[in-house]
Motif scaffolding. Structure first.
Motif, mmCIF file in Angstrom:
data_model
loop_
_atom_site.group_PDB
_atom_site.id
_atom_site.type_symbol
_atom_site.label_atom_id
_atom_site.label_comp_id
_atom_site.label_asym_id
_atom_site.label_seq_id
_atom_site.Cartn_x
_atom_site.Cartn_y
_atom_site.Cartn_z
ATOM 1 N N VAL A 133 0.826 -1.293 0.185
ATOM 2 C CA VAL A 133 0.092 0.115 -0.044
ATOM 3 C C VAL A 133 1.003 1.321 0.023
ATOM 4 O O VAL A 133 1.450 1.471 0.956
ATOM 5 C CB VAL A 133 -0.918 -0.009 1.200
ATOM 6 C CG1 VAL A 133 -1.643 1.247 1.031
ATOM 7 C CG2 VAL A 133 -1.937 -1.034 1.271
ATOM 8 N N SER A 134 1.086 1.937 -1.122
ATOM 9 C CA SER A 134 1.977 3.013 -1.093
ATOM 10 C C SER A 134 1.229 4.256 -1.105
ATOM 11 O O SER A 134 2.007 5.306 -0.811
ATOM 12 C CB SER A 134 2.831 3.023 -2.538
ATOM 13 O OG SER A 134 1.797 3.119 -3.659
ATOM 14 N N THR A 135 0.103 4.269 -1.645
ATOM 15 C CA THR A 135 -0.599 5.913 -1.549
ATOM 16 C C THR A 135 -1.920 5.759 -1.095
ATOM 17 O O THR A 135 -2.719 4.688 -1.278
ATOM 18 C CB THR A 135 -0.741 6.325 -2.900
ATOM 19 O OG1 THR A 135 0.754 6.145 -3.501
ATOM 20 C CG2 THR A 135 -1.131 7.694 -3.012
ATOM 21 N N ILE A 136 -2.298 6.578 -0.207
ATOM 22 C CA ILE A 136 -3.408 6.805 0.330
ATOM 23 C C ILE A 136 -4.238 8.482 -0.205
ATOM 24 O O ILE A 136 -3.242 9.311 0.167
ATOM 25 C CB ILE A 136 -3.680 6.974 1.673
ATOM 26 C CG1 ILE A 136 -3.198 5.542 2.307
ATOM 27 C CG2 ILE A 136 -5.277 6.964 2.459
ATOM 28 C CD1 ILE A 136 -3.923 4.276 2.082
ATOM 29 N N LEU A 137 -5.373 8.332 -0.503
ATOM 30 C CA LEU A 137 -5.716 9.767 -1.118
ATOM 31 C C LEU A 137 -7.057 10.024 -0.425
ATOM 32 O O LEU A 137 -8.076 9.076 -0.597
ATOM 33 C CB LEU A 137 -5.867 9.543 -2.633
ATOM 34 C CG LEU A 137 -6.629 10.955 -3.317
ATOM 35 C CD1 LEU A 137 -5.735 12.108 -3.143
ATOM 36 C CD2 LEU A 137 -6.712 10.864 -4.811
#
Length: 341
Positions: free
Chosen positions: A257-261
């Motif tokens: 999980v590299s990115t949370i927006l």
């Protein structure tokens, strides 16, 4: 996997001070009490406070986003980044995020492929790519092993952007894949066999944790999770993170999980700030600084077969997605991601 109890917005420590380590575990939902107004700091994309008239500012933003000269480019990763946009909750902005990030990156010099893995075909609609019955689509790749390059369509008006559409036929793929050998890796093999090179491959997942989403997780190296700034949006994160961990353990050890927006941010409510604070406490640097506000232009754009980047490039929604794309591109250069193909 048990969800650890998290501090409420009143007692949550300052993330910037490093008091709470980032975690893949989703935050616990619960906002029973309101914190003092001073503890809430909105991270919504700010309006520029300048002496320029509003129309002039909007025009400058539009030129920056559309990049008509093609001279301004976002950093290109050394190797292909395959990103799966996933969240089993519907209506959190997966398709909108996929379409607008892809367009923003393509307008600034990156070669981008969008794989529409949702039977509803909304990503295909947003990019104005035909996806009616009879059109070659991702179903043919998954079930009949049709090469991906025979299905991908160039997106009209957006250079360097291609889309693999989804038709209603994909709705039956979940059942048909059950008896297929190596059913979880069909999409991964199709992407790996593509003869061309892309800087980004975005896979738009359906709002479920079925075989289609598993195919996307196996094919990807990174997971981008859009999280709506609402109470219910946090409840299903535990199951999603568990599934991602299972796929990492048994099928795709490179997955992360590299990115949370954060999406649909409403600055008028304290709840939005409380959700944001909890998410940032848990996921740390994985959460993009750019936050997508509620913006009517973002909702209107698909009805014209466009992304908000081309429909109204001067709007707050377009500006926010542009900043999110720029942040993703810059992070990709700092931390190169290995290529699947």
């Amino acid at each position: 996997m048990a969800v650890p109890q998290q501090p409420t917005p009143e007692t949550a420590p300052d993330v910037a001070a490093g008091a709470v380590a980032p975690s893949d575990t989703p935050p616990a939902a619960g906002y029973g009490a309101e914190a003092p107004a001073s503890t809430y700091v909105s991270r919504e994309t700010p309006t520029r406070e300048e002496d320029d008239p509003p129309l002039a500012m909007e025009a400058m933003r539009a030129v920056q986003i559309l990049n008509p000269s093609g001279e301004v480019t976002m950093p290109r990763p050394e190797r292909t980044r395959v990103m799966c946009v996933a969240n089993q909750k519907g209506g959190v902005g997966k398709t909108t995020t996929t379409v607008n990030l892809a367009v923003a990156l393509a307008l600034h010099g990156n070669r981008v492929l969008v794989v529409d893995l949702d039977p509803q075909g909304n990503a295909s609609t947003g990019l104005n790519v035909p996806h009616h019955t009879g059109v070659p689509d991702v179903y043919d790749c998954l079930i009949d092993s049709v090469p991906l390059e025979e299905v991908a369509q160039a997106v009209e008006g957006i250079p360097n952007l291609w889309c693999v559409p989804a038709t209603i036929d994909l709705a039956g793929a979940e059942i048909e894949l059950v008896s297929v050998v190596a059913r979880e890796s069909r999409l991964a093999r199709a992407i790996a066999a593509y003869p061309g090179h892309f800087d980004y491959v975005f896979i738009d997942c359906p709002p479920s944790l079925g075989l289609l989403t598993v195919n996307a997780l196996v094919a990807a190296q990174e997971v981008l999770i859009p999280i709506q700034c609402e109470y219910y949006a946090l409840e299903g994160l535990n199951q999603l993170i568990q599934n991602i961990n299972l796929v990492r353990q048994h099928l795709n050890p490179k997955l992360e999980v590299s990115t949370i927006l954060l999406t649909m941010y409403d600055r008028r409510t304290r709840l939005a700030d409380a959700v944001e604070q909890d998410v940032r406490n848990h996921f740390g640097d994985k959460v993009l600084e750019a936050v997508i506000p509620r913006n009517v232009r973002v909702s209107e754009a698909p009805s014209y077969g466009q992304s908000v980047m081309t429909y109204d490039p001067g709007s707050r929604g377009a500006t926010s997605y542009f900043e999110a794309a720029q942040e993703i591109a810059e992070r990709g250069v700092k931390e190169p991601v290995s290529r699947n193909a």
